[in-house]
Scaffold this motif. Structure first.
Motif, PDB file in Angstrom:
ATOM      1  N   PRO A 277       0.824  -1.214   0.000  1.00  0.00           N
ATOM      2  CA  PRO A 277       0.000   0.000   0.000  1.00  0.00           C
ATOM      3  C   PRO A 277       0.856   1.261   0.000  1.00  0.00           C
ATOM      4  N   THR A 278       0.241   2.358  -0.376  1.00  0.00           N
ATOM      5  CA  THR A 278       0.900   3.661  -0.313  1.00  0.00           C
ATOM      6  C   THR A 278       0.803   4.212   1.103  1.00  0.00           C
ATOM      7  N   VAL A 279       1.917   4.681   1.622  1.00  0.00           N
ATOM      8  CA  VAL A 279       1.964   5.290   2.954  1.00  0.00           C
ATOM      9  C   VAL A 279       2.796   6.563   2.864  1.00  0.00           C
ATOM     10  N   ALA A 280       2.310   7.622   3.476  1.00  0.00           N
ATOM     11  CA  ALA A 280       3.083   8.854   3.556  1.00  0.00           C
ATOM     12  C   ALA A 280       3.639   9.009   4.968  1.00  0.00           C
ATOM     13  N   CYS A 281       4.930   9.303   5.030  1.00  0.00           N
ATOM     14  CA  CYS A 281       5.599   9.592   6.293  1.00  0.00           C
ATOM     15  C   CYS A 281       5.752  11.112   6.371  1.00  0.00           C
ATOM     16  N   VAL A 282       5.132  11.716   7.354  1.00  0.00           N
ATOM     17  CA  VAL A 282       5.080  13.176   7.460  1.00  0.00           C
ATOM     18  C   VAL A 282       5.761  13.602   8.757  1.00  0.00           C
TER      19      VAL A 282
END
Length: 514
Positions: free
Chosen positions: A345-350
């Motif tokens: 899956p796509t995951v954004a680390c912010v």
């Protein structure tokens, strides 16, 4: 052009030290080529070329990116230091030995194991109970939920397996597995936040036996019950420790202590690459594999200086499934297609930073996770500058936030600005004071289009299909974090296992030719 692989100046992590037998020409046959310089590939290379009692002389590591480390990314700016991939590691004998062997023992830092982990519930952060005493006192789990957990874990009550799982041959989803053992309330308030926050996964899709293999092993050892299995496992480990005492030069790391390095996790892959020296080639992309009549493999490689070929007696694909599958497709479409089914899956680390004065909590903790049923988009936050010292300037608090995953595929279509806005909104609701919160300092937004491999239902069958296909090609091996676990320690252990398999293959071939 076709030519030789030479020391390339683009290799920002590997030095030119220790490059015995790695200048590979089109006529020279190498012993081992490892494709992929993530932790699995680098660990295998270190074990084969440096640690082994009979070091492999002709070894090459080829990495398509312009750096080593794979998903390990550490960055720093203006007094902040943060991770955009894995952020820490748990102790394991194999990992601790590697840390010592590469000379990073003095760089090791450990987080206070007493730092609480929190789950957001009933509009407040509630500590996750980490001991029987804490479980008895917690208000996060109801009295009925605690009783169900206790009776299920000890086997005093036993629920039958879900009919759908029985139809699948006994393979349960994570939800089915933990509900059967610990009850629905624990799943809702503890298991789901953990799975979504740590694995970016969906409990309705992940395989309990594959994603939580260690717990599944406890169940088997305990004749269907977790607690007796845990006791038997602990006793077996104590016995093994007496028979094979650990090395005395290893750092003392207690259970629950999370580790990193003073300069961040990138210290590990960078240091291994430096020790391997010119054996490591970055910006070198393998585009095809051709089996040769003499049980060797010829690789076509795109380099900064053009296209070349290299021939090797053994080959390890320590790459994600999309790369591995593409290289294997011409050789064995069945195994290639099998691993292509493993979702990422796509995951954004912010990474956001706020003044400490903006928080309504003292921020002494590991971080917080958020149950999916609450409708909050962000999966969870790691309180990075609370976990390890020196990660933020005085008066600031940095947070590593995760958003997306299997339960929120829409993140792939959001802009960076929209992602930051959503995370800031969620952080404000959970952690910041009620008056208008300050705008965060945005340190980084890293969108991982293919984040963490998901061990979904049928995962083991896919891995079995891969291995069956590879059996047709002696000397060709594959392995990365899509098998054996996704944690840092799992990748190291996987690399060591693969190194052993390669050593055995080379020894067998040498004996056959002698």
């Amino acid at each position: 052009m076709t030519g030789t692989l030479v020391n390339d100046s683009a290799n920002k992590s590997a030095s030119n030290n220790g490059g015995v037998g790695v200048i590979a020409g089109s006529q020279e046959i190498l012993d081992v080529v490892i494709v992929g310089a993530g932790l699995t590939g680098l660990t295998a290379a270190h074990e084969l070329a440096i640690k082994s009692s009979t070091p492999v002389q002709k070894l090459l590591v080829l990495e398509s990116a312009d750096r080593v480390g794979g998903c390990v990314i550490t960055k720093s700016q203006d007094g902040f230091l943060w991770e955009e991939g894995p952020n820490s590691f748990s102790r394991s004998p194999e990992l601790l030995e590697l840390i010592v062997d590469v000379g990073l023992k003095d760089e090791l830092i450990l987080a206070d194991r007493k730092l609480p982990r929190f789950v957001y519930w009933d509009d407040q952060l509630q500590p996750v109970p980490m001991s029987p005493g804490a479980l008895a006192k917690t208000s996060l789990i109801s009295r009925a939920g605690k009783v169900r957990l206790l009776l299920g874990a000890t086997g005093l009550i036993s629920e039958g397996m879900d009919p759908e799982a029985l139809e699948r041959g006994g393979e349960e989803t994570v939800r089915e597995f933990f509900t059967r053992h610990l009850g629905a309330e624990v799943v809702e308030k503890l298991v789901i936040p953990f799975v979504s926050g740590v694995y970016a996964g969906d409990v309705n899709q992940l395989s309990g036996q594959s994603a939580f293999a260690k717990l599944a092993a406890l169940e088997e050892r305990g004749n269907g019950t977790l607690a007796p299995g845990a006791v038997k496992t602990l006793m077996a480990r104590k016995k093994e420790k007496k028979l094979n005492p650990p090395r005395t030069d290893l750092p003392v790391v207690k259970a629950g202590e999370l580790g990193s390095f003073k300069g961040g996790l990138r210290a590990l892959p960078d240091t291994i690459a430096t020790k391997l020296g010119s054996r490591v080639k970055v910006s070198h992309r393998v585009v095809s594999i051709a089996p040769q009549p003499n049980d060797t493999y010829r690789l076509t490689v795109e380099t900064p200086d053009g296209t070349t070929t290299v021939t090797t007696k053994s080959l390890l694909l320590a790459t994600p499934t999309n790369t591995t599958g593409k290289l294997l497709q011409p050789l064995d479409p069945t195994s290639s297609d099998a691993i292509a089914e493993i979702p990422y899956p796509t995951v954004a680390c912010v990474i956001l930073a706020y003044p400490k004065s903006a928080f309504k909590y003292d921020m002494e903790g590991f971080g917080n996770l958020i149950p999916r049923s609450l409708g909050i988009t962000t999966l969870g936050s790691i309180w990075a500058s609370s976990l390890f010292p020196g990660r933020a300037p005085r008066g600031w608090q940095s947070l590593i936030n995760f958003i997306g995953g299997s339960t929120n595929p829409a993140i792939a279509q959001m802009s960076e600005g929209e992602i930051v806005g959503q995370v800031h909104q969620d952080v404000s609701r959970l952690l910041l004071k009620e008056f208008r919160p300050p705008q965060p300092r945005v340190l980084a937004v890293h969108r991982w289009d293919r984040a963490i491999p998901q061990y979904t239902i049928g995962h083991q069958q896919r891995i079995d299909a891969l291995h069956a296909g590879l059996e047709k090609y002696p000397g060709l091996f594959a392995g990365s974090n899509y098998m054996g676990g996704v944690a840092v320690g799992d990748c190291v252990k996987n690399g060591l296992r693969l190194a052993t398999v390669i050593e055995e293959h080379l020894a067998k071939n040498q004996a056959r030719l002698s």
